[in-house]
Design a protein around this motif. Structure first.
Motif, PDB file in Angstrom:
ATOM      1  N   PRO A   1      14.063   2.944   2.436  1.00  0.00           N
ATOM      2  CA  PRO A   1      14.123   2.168   1.133  1.00  0.00           C
ATOM      3  C   PRO A   1      12.717   2.004   0.311  1.00  0.00           C
ATOM      4  O   PRO A   1      12.689   1.853  -0.854  1.00  0.00           O
ATOM      5  CB  PRO A   1      14.666   0.857   1.833  1.00  0.00           C
ATOM      6  CG  PRO A   1      15.599   1.289   2.811  1.00  0.00           C
ATOM      7  CD  PRO A   1      14.699   2.501   3.337  1.00  0.00           C
ATOM      8  N   ILE A   2      11.721   1.917   1.054  1.00  0.00           N
ATOM      9  CA  ILE A   2      10.591   1.829   0.556  1.00  0.00           C
ATOM     10  C   ILE A   2      10.279   2.891  -0.174  1.00  0.00           C
ATOM     11  O   ILE A   2       9.739   2.879  -1.611  1.00  0.00           O
ATOM     12  CB  ILE A   2       9.256   1.421   1.647  1.00  0.00           C
ATOM     13  CG1 ILE A   2       9.279   0.139   2.300  1.00  0.00           C
ATOM     14  CG2 ILE A   2       7.968   1.852   0.809  1.00  0.00           C
ATOM     15  CD1 ILE A   2       8.280   0.152   3.369  1.00  0.00           C
ATOM     16  N   ILE A   3      10.383   4.299   0.074  1.00  0.00           N
ATOM     17  CA  ILE A   3      10.149   5.320  -0.675  1.00  0.00           C
ATOM     18  C   ILE A   3      11.105   5.491  -1.887  1.00  0.00           C
ATOM     19  O   ILE A   3      10.582   5.704  -2.808  1.00  0.00           O
ATOM     20  CB  ILE A   3      10.198   6.652   0.144  1.00  0.00           C
ATOM     21  CG1 ILE A   3       9.204   6.595   1.365  1.00  0.00           C
ATOM     22  CG2 ILE A   3      10.272   7.869  -0.589  1.00  0.00           C
ATOM     23  CD1 ILE A   3       9.607   7.878   2.290  1.00  0.00           C
ATOM     24  N   LEU A   4      12.357   5.368  -1.788  1.00  0.00           N
ATOM     25  CA  LEU A   4      13.092   5.282  -2.843  1.00  0.00           C
ATOM     26  C   LEU A   4      12.876   4.295  -3.652  1.00  0.00           C
ATOM     27  O   LEU A   4      13.209   4.507  -5.037  1.00  0.00           O
ATOM     28  CB  LEU A   4      14.616   5.333  -2.341  1.00  0.00           C
ATOM     29  CG  LEU A   4      15.112   6.570  -1.328  1.00  0.00           C
ATOM     30  CD1 LEU A   4      16.575   6.571  -0.768  1.00  0.00           C
ATOM     31  CD2 LEU A   4      14.962   7.930  -2.429  1.00  0.00           C
TER      32      LEU A   4
ATOM     33  N   GLY B   1       0.861  -1.149  -0.018  1.00  0.00           N
ATOM     34  CA  GLY B   1      -0.005  -0.118   0.042  1.00  0.00           C
ATOM     35  C   GLY B   1       0.961   1.200  -0.095  1.00  0.00           C
ATOM     36  O   GLY B   1       0.631   2.167  -0.733  1.00  0.00           O
ATOM     37  N   GLY B   2       1.826   1.383   0.858  1.00  0.00           N
ATOM     38  CA  GLY B   2       2.708   2.547   0.960  1.00  0.00           C
ATOM     39  C   GLY B   2       3.613   2.615  -0.318  1.00  0.00           C
ATOM     40  O   GLY B   2       3.532   3.786  -0.773  1.00  0.00           O
ATOM     41  N   ALA B   3       4.112   1.534  -0.842  1.00  0.00           N
ATOM     42  CA  ALA B   3       4.794   1.617  -2.143  1.00  0.00           C
ATOM     43  C   ALA B   3       3.815   2.255  -3.263  1.00  0.00           C
ATOM     44  O   ALA B   3       4.270   2.654  -4.146  1.00  0.00           O
ATOM     45  CB  ALA B   3       5.408   0.312  -2.638  1.00  0.00           C
ATOM     46  N   ASN B   4       2.706   1.602  -3.182  1.00  0.00           N
ATOM     47  CA  ASN B   4       1.666   2.247  -4.229  1.00  0.00           C
ATOM     48  C   ASN B   4       1.489   3.690  -4.017  1.00  0.00           C
ATOM     49  O   ASN B   4       1.639   4.301  -5.258  1.00  0.00           O
ATOM     50  CB  ASN B   4       0.201   1.367  -3.971  1.00  0.00           C
ATOM     51  CG  ASN B   4      -0.759   1.774  -5.050  1.00  0.00           C
ATOM     52  OD1 ASN B   4      -0.900   2.721  -5.150  1.00  0.00           O
ATOM     53  ND2 ASN B   4      -1.613   0.880  -5.307  1.00  0.00           N
TER      54      ASN B   4
ATOM     55  N   MET C   1       2.522  -3.306  -7.182  1.00  0.00           N
ATOM     56  CA  MET C   1       3.911  -4.231  -7.558  1.00  0.00           C
ATOM     57  C   MET C   1       5.317  -3.504  -7.637  1.00  0.00           C
ATOM     58  O   MET C   1       6.237  -3.774  -8.315  1.00  0.00           O
ATOM     59  CB  MET C   1       3.528  -5.031  -9.020  1.00  0.00           C
ATOM     60  CG  MET C   1       3.052  -6.342  -8.966  1.00  0.00           C
ATOM     61  SD  MET C   1       3.786  -7.598  -7.975  1.00  0.00           S
ATOM     62  CE  MET C   1       5.082  -7.900  -9.389  1.00  0.00           C
ATOM     63  N   ALA C   2       5.212  -2.100  -7.159  1.00  0.00           N
ATOM     64  CA  ALA C   2       6.151  -1.009  -7.315  1.00  0.00           C
ATOM     65  C   ALA C   2       7.648  -1.665  -6.838  1.00  0.00           C
ATOM     66  O   ALA C   2       8.501  -1.850  -7.513  1.00  0.00           O
ATOM     67  CB  ALA C   2       5.835   0.214  -6.627  1.00  0.00           C
ATOM     68  N   ILE C   3       7.495  -2.196  -5.313  1.00  0.00           N
ATOM     69  CA  ILE C   3       8.785  -2.815  -4.805  1.00  0.00           C
ATOM     70  C   ILE C   3       8.767  -4.369  -5.390  1.00  0.00           C
ATOM     71  O   ILE C   3       9.873  -4.683  -5.661  1.00  0.00           O
ATOM     72  CB  ILE C   3       8.796  -2.758  -3.498  1.00  0.00           C
ATOM     73  CG1 ILE C   3       9.081  -1.403  -3.248  1.00  0.00           C
ATOM     74  CG2 ILE C   3       9.861  -3.658  -2.841  1.00  0.00           C
ATOM     75  CD1 ILE C   3       8.942  -0.895  -1.741  1.00  0.00           C
ATOM     76  N   LEU C   4       7.833  -5.384  -5.186  1.00  0.00           N
ATOM     77  CA  LEU C   4       7.533  -6.456  -5.783  1.00  0.00           C
ATOM     78  C   LEU C   4       8.080  -6.683  -7.173  1.00  0.00           C
ATOM     79  O   LEU C   4       8.881  -7.714  -7.542  1.00  0.00           O
ATOM     80  CB  LEU C   4       6.508  -7.073  -5.141  1.00  0.00           C
ATOM     81  CG  LEU C   4       6.048  -6.969  -3.981  1.00  0.00           C
ATOM     82  CD1 LEU C   4       4.644  -7.798  -3.885  1.00  0.00           C
ATOM     83  CD2 LEU C   4       7.086  -7.528  -3.080  1.00  0.00           C
TER      84      LEU C   4
END
Length: 478
Positions: free
Chosen positions: A275-278, A63-66, A294-297
């Motif tokens: 790291p999540i933000i970047l 959610g946050g990465a989205n 799926m931004a990080i995944l």
């Protein structure tokens, strides 16, 4: 799917199951206090790790990465800023929380305000937490479908069994230690991925900044100030009043350990949120066609990092979601045991006074059965009522606006009354629902409306109720 990912997943699962089995021994779990509160014996780093893992779940990794992928890194800072502000405030509250030593938030409300407030609090906590826990099943199932040949539905069933086992086996002791290990894994995985991507794909921070969408370079990205406030407040309020947080602080060896653990929590959150933000904003450059969830995944599964590192990221994300799910199952079992079955004045409590040894065994059994029951209920919600998941976006607001002000007042404001607490919770809940249904939620989030109403009603009604009336209600006024 790769052999490396499956090997890393198998190693992780073996470690988690081994830890849970170790703490499931009869000598480790003697009564409900051991199961729900880990016998109030957690050391600093384990406590800090479990606080971190409770905060970081699918809401952060997915959610946050989205949010960051869609709105940019600067907006992402404001999104997560409520977390750090809440951690700082928790640090100042930690001694009072540890000394209060309540098993659940409704127990605190019942003791401070009276039984009616405890009943309302129990309903709000269970409704919000069962849904939040259920969402962790779907997040885990989705990652399992990326790593293994399982479908998302099959992965969700496996997730339910695994999450339930971790919570049922050793209670908070096994959950806390698996949380600690999972937190270390996610910090290692996200940090290593960040270093690799910035070095191999951008050639340093300058390359990242140069390629970032110009729309994302303003202070709040593409969002207005009120919209940002609407994302800041729910996380801030949830962490301050979250029963998981209060239980873990109460499970510390002593007040000093609780405070040190919150410092560990703060540092760990920096090592995860940064790291999540970047990484999520990097995905908007390197993999713009990815779905926001799926931004990080997608970076891990799409070949943007070495295979082994991608496997670590996927398993770390799975690990942190699994431990978050087990935390919510466990905390719901505490509500069943202490707020429903062994509630003050109830038949079970009277029987416990007559036969304490039998009562201790019953507490453990009922705690474990309630974990399994809540897990099944959560799975039913996911499978047959998927539209309920849409409600989780404002479930944080419902909990934060309705519960958190009342909890803080119970700990720190002597003049807060039962009438004020009940009126505040009802008004905040009604305001949240009404604004979600009829208000312009895209422009102004419901929390921006519900929180002031909650605080004003709590203060006004409490001041209007005479002291003598509060005493007739049976409320303890210190």
């Amino acid at each position: 799917m790769s052999a490396t990912s499956i090997v890393v997943l198998a190693l992780y699962l073996a470690l988690m199951i081994g830890v849970a089995a170790w703490f499931s021994r009869r000598s480790a779990i003697r009564d409900g206090g051991d199961f729900i509160m880990a016998g109030r014996s957690l050391p600093t780093f384990v406590l800090g790790g479990t606080l971190l893992a409770t905060f970081v779940g699918s809401g952060s990794i997915i959610g946050g990465a989205n949010f960051v992928f869609t709105n940019g890194p600067l907006a992402g800072i404001f999104f997560f800023l409520g977390t750090f502000a809440a951690i700082i405030v928790l640090g100042f509250m930690s001694r009072r929380i540890r000394e209060s030593s309540f098993n659940t938030v409704p127990e605190l409300l019942r003791e401070r305000y009276g039984p009616a407030t405890g009943v309302i609090g129990t309903v709000l906590v269970l409704v919000a937490f069962i849904g939040i826990g259920a969402y962790q099943f779907t997040g885990t199932g989705y990652i399992l479908s990326l790593i293994t040949p399982l479908s998302e539905v099959q992965g969700t069933i496996i997730a339910l069994v695994l999450i339930c086992f971790l919570a049922v086996s050793g209670g908070l002791k096994s959950v806390a230690w698996t949380d600690f290990l999972s937190s270390a894994l996610v910090v290692l995985g996200l940090g290593s991925a960040l270093v690799w991507i910035f070095a191999a794909d951008f050639g340093g921070i300058g390359g990242y900044v140069d390629q970032l969408d110009p729309a994302f370079r303003s202070v709040t990205g593409v969002l207005g100030p009120l919209q940002i406030l609407g994302y800041f407040l729910p996380l801030f309020l949830l962490i301050l009043g979250d029963q998981n947080m209060h239980q873990r602080i109460g499970a510390a060896k002593d007040a000093a350990t609780a405070f040190r653990a919150i410092l560990v929590f703060f540092v760990g959150a920096l090592l995860v949120v940064g790291p999540i933000i970047l990484l999520a904003s990097s995905a908007s450059i390197l993999n713009p066609g990815s779905g926001p969830d799926m931004a990080i995944l997608g970076l891990a599964a799409g070949g943007f990092v070495p295979e082994t590192l991608g496997a670590v990221i996927l398993v770390a994300a799975l690990a942190i979601i699994v431990t978050t799910g087990s935390s919510y199952l466990l905390t719901c079992s505490g509500n069943v045991v202490y707020d429903l079955v062994f509630r003050p004045g109830g038949r079970r409590q009277r029987e416990a006074a007559a036969d304490p040894e039998r009562a201790r065994r019953q507490e453990v059994l009922i705690s474990r059965l309630s974990v399994a029951g809540v897990a099944v209920l959560g799975y039913v919600m996911v499978q047959f009522f998927p539209s309920l998941l849409a409600l989780q976006m404002y479930a944080y607001t419902m909990y934060g606006a309705a519960i958190t002000p009342v909890v803080i007042a119970a700990l720190f404001w002597k003049r807060a009354s039962a009438a004020g607490a009940i009126a505040s919770m009802i008004a905040a809940g009604a305001a949240t629902v009404a604004w979600e249904v009829f208000g312009p939620v895209e422009e102004v989030a419901s929390v921006v409306v519900a929180l002031p109403i909650s605080v004003v009603v709590l203060a006004a009604v409490s001041l209007a109720v005479p002291q003598r009336a509060r005493e007739r209600q049976g409320v303890r006024v210190e």
